[in-house]
Structure formats: structure tokens, C-alpha cells
Design an enzyme around this catalytic site. Structure first.
Site, PDB file in Angstrom:
ATOM      1  N   LYS A  67       0.827  -1.202   0.080  1.00 29.82           N
ATOM      2  CA  LYS A  67       0.297   0.259   0.149  1.00 29.82           C
ATOM      3  C   LYS A  67       0.872   1.287   0.005  1.00 29.82           C
ATOM      4  O   LYS A  67       1.517   1.687   1.061  1.00 29.82           O
ATOM      5  CB  LYS A  67      -0.685   0.106   1.513  1.00 29.82           C
ATOM      6  CG  LYS A  67      -2.079   1.221   1.107  1.00 29.82           C
ATOM      7  CD  LYS A  67      -3.081   1.178   2.263  1.00 29.82           C
ATOM      8  CE  LYS A  67      -3.861   2.191   2.294  1.00 29.82           C
ATOM      9  NZ  LYS A  67      -3.583   3.272   1.874  1.00 29.82           N
ATOM     10  N   TRP A  68       1.125   1.990  -1.037  1.00 31.14           N
ATOM     11  CA  TRP A  68       1.943   3.254  -1.654  1.00 31.14           C
ATOM     12  C   TRP A  68       1.270   4.557  -0.475  1.00 31.14           C
ATOM     13  O   TRP A  68       0.303   4.362  -0.912  1.00 31.14           O
ATOM     14  CB  TRP A  68       1.736   2.936  -2.585  1.00 31.14           C
ATOM     15  CG  TRP A  68       2.711   2.049  -3.534  1.00 31.14           C
ATOM     16  CD1 TRP A  68       2.086   0.677  -3.903  1.00 31.14           C
ATOM     17  CD2 TRP A  68       3.722   1.582  -3.374  1.00 31.14           C
ATOM     18  NE1 TRP A  68       2.362   0.029  -4.622  1.00 31.14           N
ATOM     19  CE2 TRP A  68       3.714   0.508  -4.503  1.00 31.14           C
ATOM     20  CE3 TRP A  68       5.031   2.282  -3.507  1.00 31.14           C
ATOM     21  CZ2 TRP A  68       4.762  -0.330  -5.346  1.00 31.14           C
ATOM     22  CZ3 TRP A  68       5.861   1.504  -3.867  1.00 31.14           C
ATOM     23  CH2 TRP A  68       5.915   0.064  -4.602  1.00 31.14           C
TER      24      TRP A  68
END
Length: 193
Positions: A30-31
Site C-alpha cells: 500500500k503506497w
């Protein structure tokens, strides 16, 4: 612009859970960036934000990269990020939202953004949102096989242990966590799944 999925689109969202679930999932980092949906129809490119606001003018280097690296007609969900050294820098990314075009041009050269793609919503004349995620991911992987910086395909695994290692190892580098996506799941705009 005439695509089978037209802007604005509210992105599908993640639902927080206490542990990494196991089962028929694909796990992705999850950036920590700006969630963005990119629409391309030939030379026309629009970058929409999570809140359905246009981001196109703030990222001219991404618009140019999209014209060179993404399919001629597509809608791609992903994340805009800025990397400084070996970590993601959200604060530097936030500086890109500026009213002055000269400042945007300066920052796009000094701290260029990257786009990390993780879902394909449309390709050519096809709306893909009703397809299972496994099929959308396979199409995305094929269409981005030749992509290079600043466009990236997010890493993914079916191994929950490896996903856990990513969570532990990269937490300090700017990742927000790990996302578990059901392989059979369809794209559900503005829903937490």
C-alpha cells in the site's frame, strides 16, 4: 475523450483489518502517495484524484510518460509517488499541488513523480470493472510489460508470509501497509472491500 469508463471515477478502497487475511488473495504494497486514476484516449490524458478532482496540471512528467508507456486507450488505477533516496516522501509530493505553473515545472524536474499501477479498469473499447481482479491484473501485467520509470507495475504475491515480510521490512520506507485483493473480486468504485 471517449472511453468505456469516463472520469470522474471514485476509486475502490481498502478496508482495514487487524491481520493479513489468508485465502484467494493477491497481496500488494500500500503506497504512500496520491491515489490516482489515469484516463488515456490517444494524446488526451486526465489524472483524477481519490476525491475526483483533476491532478493533470500538477504532473506534466506523468502525462508525458503515460503517452509513451500506457496503452493508447485505457483507464488505470494506481498511486502517484515521489521517491527521494530510498524512501517515499509524501511531503515532497504534496508540494506539487501549487497554483504557479513555473513552480510545478521546477518541481517536476527537481523531484519527479512516479506512477505505480495496480488495476486496469478499461482497455480499448472494453470496460473491465466487471471482470475478476485476477483477469484485470493479468491484462495490466501484459500491457505494462515494457513499461519503465516513471511508470511501474506494483509488486504482488499470493504468499501471505511474503506480504507480511513486506509489511515489516518496508514500513519505514514510506509504505502504508499491505493490501489483500480478492482474486475473484470485481472493481467496486467508492466501496471498502
Amino acid at each position: 475523450m471517449r472511453l468505456p469508463v469516463m472520469p470522474p471515477v471514485s476509486p475502490m478502497l481498502a478496508k482495514a483489518v487487524p491481520t493479513i487475511p489468508e485465502g484467494e488473495f493477491l497481496y500488494e504494497p500500500k503506497w504512500d502517495g496520491f491515489r490516482s486514476i489515469i484516463f488515456r484516449d490517444g494524446d488526451e490524458v486526465e489524472i483524477g484524484s481519490r476525491n475526483e478532482r483533476p491532478l493533470t496540471r500538477y504532473f506534466p512528467e506523468i502525462v508525458e510518460a503515460v503517452r509513451m508507456l500506457l496503452p493508447e486507450r485505457c483507464v488505470v488505477d494506481g498511486e502517484l509517488v515521489v521517491v527521494v533516496g530510498d524512501r517515499l516522501e509524501f511531503e515532497v509530493l504534496q508540494q506539487r499541488i501549487h497554483p504557479a505553473a513555473s513552480r510545478i515545472a521546477l518541481l517536476s524536474a527537481r523531484t519527479p513523480a512516479r506512477f505505480v499501477a495496480f488495476d486496469l479498469l478499461a482497455l480499448g473499447e472494453r470496460d473491465l470493472t466487471g471482470l475478476p481482479f485476477a483477469e484485470r491484473r493479468s491484462l495490466l501485467k501484459g500491457d505494462l510489460a515494457g513499461a519503465h520509470e516513471p511508470v511501474h507495475l506494483t509488486p504482488a504475491t499470493r504468499d501471505p508470509r511474503l506480504a507480511g515480510e513486506w509489511f515489516e521490512r518496508f514500513e519505514g520506507a514510506g509504505l502504508d501497509g499491505v493490501v489483500a485483493k480478492p482474486l475473484a473480486g470485481t472493481y467496486q468504485p467508492d466501496k471498502r472491500v
